[in-house]
Design a protein around this motif. Structure first.
Motif, mmCIF file in Angstrom:
data_model
loop_
_atom_site.group_PDB
_atom_site.id
_atom_site.type_symbol
_atom_site.label_atom_id
_atom_site.label_comp_id
_atom_site.label_asym_id
_atom_site.label_seq_id
_atom_site.Cartn_x
_atom_site.Cartn_y
_atom_site.Cartn_z
ATOM 1 N N LYS A 211 -59.888 -94.474 -17.250
ATOM 2 C CA LYS A 211 -59.092 -93.669 -18.256
ATOM 3 C C LYS A 211 -60.054 -93.456 -19.529
ATOM 4 C CE LYS A 211 -57.605 -98.159 -20.490
ATOM 5 N NZ LYS A 211 -56.998 -99.277 -20.027
ATOM 6 N N ASP A 212 -61.252 -94.436 -19.605
ATOM 7 C CA ASP A 212 -62.164 -94.094 -20.765
ATOM 8 C C ASP A 212 -63.089 -92.873 -20.242
ATOM 9 O OD1 ASP A 212 -60.919 -96.054 -22.276
ATOM 10 O OD2 ASP A 212 -61.749 -97.516 -21.299
ATOM 11 N N ASN A 213 -63.274 -92.518 -19.160
ATOM 12 C CA ASN A 213 -64.173 -91.512 -18.678
ATOM 13 C C ASN A 213 -63.628 -90.180 -18.956
ATOM 14 O OD1 ASN A 213 -65.571 -93.909 -17.647
ATOM 15 N ND2 ASN A 213 -64.955 -93.223 -15.394
ATOM 16 N N THR A 214 -64.506 -89.422 -19.286
ATOM 17 C CA THR A 214 -63.904 -87.907 -19.486
ATOM 18 C C THR A 214 -64.660 -86.842 -18.320
ATOM 19 O OG1 THR A 214 -64.372 -88.374 -21.752
ATOM 20 C CG2 THR A 214 -64.356 -86.242 -20.934
ATOM 21 N N ILE A 215 -63.967 -86.097 -17.606
ATOM 22 C CA ILE A 215 -64.270 -85.268 -17.043
ATOM 23 C C ILE A 215 -64.850 -84.081 -17.819
ATOM 24 C CG2 ILE A 215 -63.503 -83.482 -15.017
ATOM 25 C CD1 ILE A 215 -61.065 -85.424 -14.678
ATOM 26 N N PRO A 216 -66.442 -84.027 -17.489
ATOM 27 C CA PRO A 216 -66.910 -83.196 -18.305
ATOM 28 C C PRO A 216 -66.473 -81.690 -18.680
ATOM 29 C CG PRO A 216 -68.188 -84.382 -16.991
ATOM 30 C CD PRO A 216 -67.174 -84.397 -16.687
ATOM 31 N N SER A 217 -66.128 -81.110 -17.473
ATOM 32 C CA SER A 217 -65.891 -79.593 -17.534
ATOM 33 C C SER A 217 -64.773 -79.427 -17.843
ATOM 34 C CB SER A 217 -66.268 -79.061 -16.322
ATOM 35 O OG SER A 217 -65.519 -79.709 -15.376
ATOM 36 N N LEU A 218 -63.732 -80.477 -18.084
ATOM 37 C CA LEU A 218 -62.391 -80.191 -18.264
ATOM 38 C C LEU A 218 -61.981 -80.860 -19.711
ATOM 39 C CD1 LEU A 218 -60.103 -81.014 -15.114
ATOM 40 C CD2 LEU A 218 -60.724 -78.793 -16.228
ATOM 41 N N GLY A 219 -62.758 -81.948 -20.058
ATOM 42 C CA GLY A 219 -62.694 -82.574 -21.388
ATOM 43 C C GLY A 219 -61.361 -83.390 -21.360
ATOM 44 N N ILE A 220 -61.096 -83.938 -20.285
ATOM 45 C CA ILE A 220 -59.918 -85.005 -20.211
ATOM 46 C C ILE A 220 -60.258 -86.081 -19.526
ATOM 47 C CG2 ILE A 220 -58.141 -82.767 -20.532
ATOM 48 C CD1 ILE A 220 -57.714 -83.348 -17.303
ATOM 49 N N SER A 221 -59.411 -87.181 -19.703
ATOM 50 C CA SER A 221 -59.578 -88.468 -19.172
ATOM 51 C C SER A 221 -59.579 -88.392 -17.539
ATOM 52 C CB SER A 221 -58.436 -89.444 -19.744
ATOM 53 O OG SER A 221 -58.466 -90.586 -19.000
ATOM 54 N N GLY A 222 -60.537 -89.185 -16.977
ATOM 55 C CA GLY A 222 -60.616 -89.313 -15.521
ATOM 56 C C GLY A 222 -59.535 -89.904 -15.123
ATOM 57 N N ALA A 223 -58.693 -90.430 -15.723
ATOM 58 C CA ALA A 223 -57.335 -91.110 -15.308
ATOM 59 C C ALA A 223 -56.441 -89.842 -14.690
ATOM 60 C CB ALA A 223 -56.638 -91.843 -16.493
ATOM 61 N N PHE A 224 -56.513 -88.512 -15.133
ATOM 62 C CA PHE A 224 -55.776 -87.609 -14.667
ATOM 63 C C PHE A 224 -55.891 -87.255 -13.220
ATOM 64 C CE2 PHE A 224 -55.496 -86.738 -19.386
ATOM 65 C CZ PHE A 224 -54.116 -86.361 -19.339
ATOM 66 N N ASP A 225 -57.135 -87.671 -12.655
ATOM 67 C CA ASP A 225 -57.374 -87.557 -11.313
ATOM 68 C C ASP A 225 -56.459 -88.472 -10.387
ATOM 69 O OD1 ASP A 225 -59.254 -85.554 -11.117
ATOM 70 O OD2 ASP A 225 -60.953 -86.917 -11.359
ATOM 71 N N PHE A 226 -55.816 -89.822 -11.068
ATOM 72 C CA PHE A 226 -55.439 -90.581 -10.268
ATOM 73 C C PHE A 226 -53.703 -90.420 -10.518
ATOM 74 C CE2 PHE A 226 -59.633 -92.118 -10.547
ATOM 75 C CZ PHE A 226 -59.827 -91.921 -8.989
ATOM 76 N N PHE A 227 -53.145 -89.790 -11.416
ATOM 77 C CA PHE A 227 -51.598 -89.671 -11.720
ATOM 78 C C PHE A 227 -51.005 -89.394 -10.383
ATOM 79 C CE2 PHE A 227 -52.653 -89.402 -16.880
ATOM 80 C CZ PHE A 227 -51.942 -90.495 -16.730
ATOM 81 N N PRO A 228 -51.502 -88.168 -9.790
ATOM 82 C CA PRO A 228 -50.893 -87.774 -8.739
ATOM 83 C C PRO A 228 -50.741 -88.845 -7.448
ATOM 84 C CG PRO A 228 -52.633 -86.050 -9.129
ATOM 85 C CD PRO A 228 -52.679 -87.203 -10.026
ATOM 86 N N LEU A 229 -51.629 -89.588 -7.400
ATOM 87 C CA LEU A 229 -51.510 -90.914 -6.428
ATOM 88 C C LEU A 229 -50.118 -91.676 -6.917
ATOM 89 C CD1 LEU A 229 -52.931 -92.064 -4.082
ATOM 90 C CD2 LEU A 229 -54.219 -93.352 -5.496
#
Length: 184
Positions: free
Chosen positions: A117-135
């Motif tokens: 949640k504290d990481n940022t996806i550089p090209s999107l500028g959003i939290s890395g947590a968004f990658d795991f919401f679908p899971l």
């Protein structure tokens, strides 16, 4: 139970539409990237991570709906020779395993979400947590749809199985319970 079936039917339909929309969006994103790269000789930096994120949504939502509607493949050779009563027990065992799997998806998906949640996806500028919401969301839907299948079976209502025909009214609880397994 019929009202629960109607609610989960609506949830399933929404998840299916969102999944289909996600597939179209991902396809458009990839097509735009190809056009920009090979025609305009430039690149859109957010399409690859964005399309992977959208793909996670449509895969997990679609898989959960597949469980509800009985479209997942299974190894049914033994079931062809067993009486219906035994088949129903085996179906219930299978649905219980799916509940456990969905619970694991939610549990471990949340842990991954929390750690990123504290990481940022550089090209999107959003939290890395968004990658795991679908899971987490897919696991939740697996659990509620499998619990619905178990409750339907306990109440004598039909549950869809791959290769069997159950119309949408039966699946959503709009058909009387006395028509349940008599046609199978």
């Amino acid at each position: 139970m019929r009202s629960v079936a109607r609610v989960t039917g609506v949830i399933g339909r929404i998840a299916l539409y969102l999944s289909g929309t996600g597939l179209v969006i991902m396809t458009a994103m990839i097509a735009a990237q190809v056009f920009w790269r090979y025609v305009l000789n430039d690149s859109i930096i957010w399409t690859e991570p964005g399309s992977v994120m959208v793909m996670g949504w449509f895969i997990f939502l679609g898989a959960a709906v597949g469980v509800r509607e009985g479209y997942h493949l299974s190894f049914d050779v033994l079931l062809l020779v067993l009486p219906m009563r035994v088949k129903l027990w085996l179906y219930s065992i299978s649905d219980t395993v799916v509940v456990a799997f969905g619970t694991g998806m939610m549990w471990y998906g949340y842990q991954l979400l929390d750690k990123t949640k504290d990481n940022t996806i550089p090209s999107l500028g959003i939290s890395g947590a968004f990658d795991f919401f679908p899971l987490v969301a897919g696991g939740f839907l697996l659990v509620i749809f499998s619990l619905e299948r178990l409750a339907r079976r306990a109440a004598g209502m039909p549950t869809a199985r791959f290769g069997e025909s159950i119309d949408e009214d039966e699946l959503n609880g709009l058909v009387p319970a006395n028509r349940i397994e008599e046609n199978r």
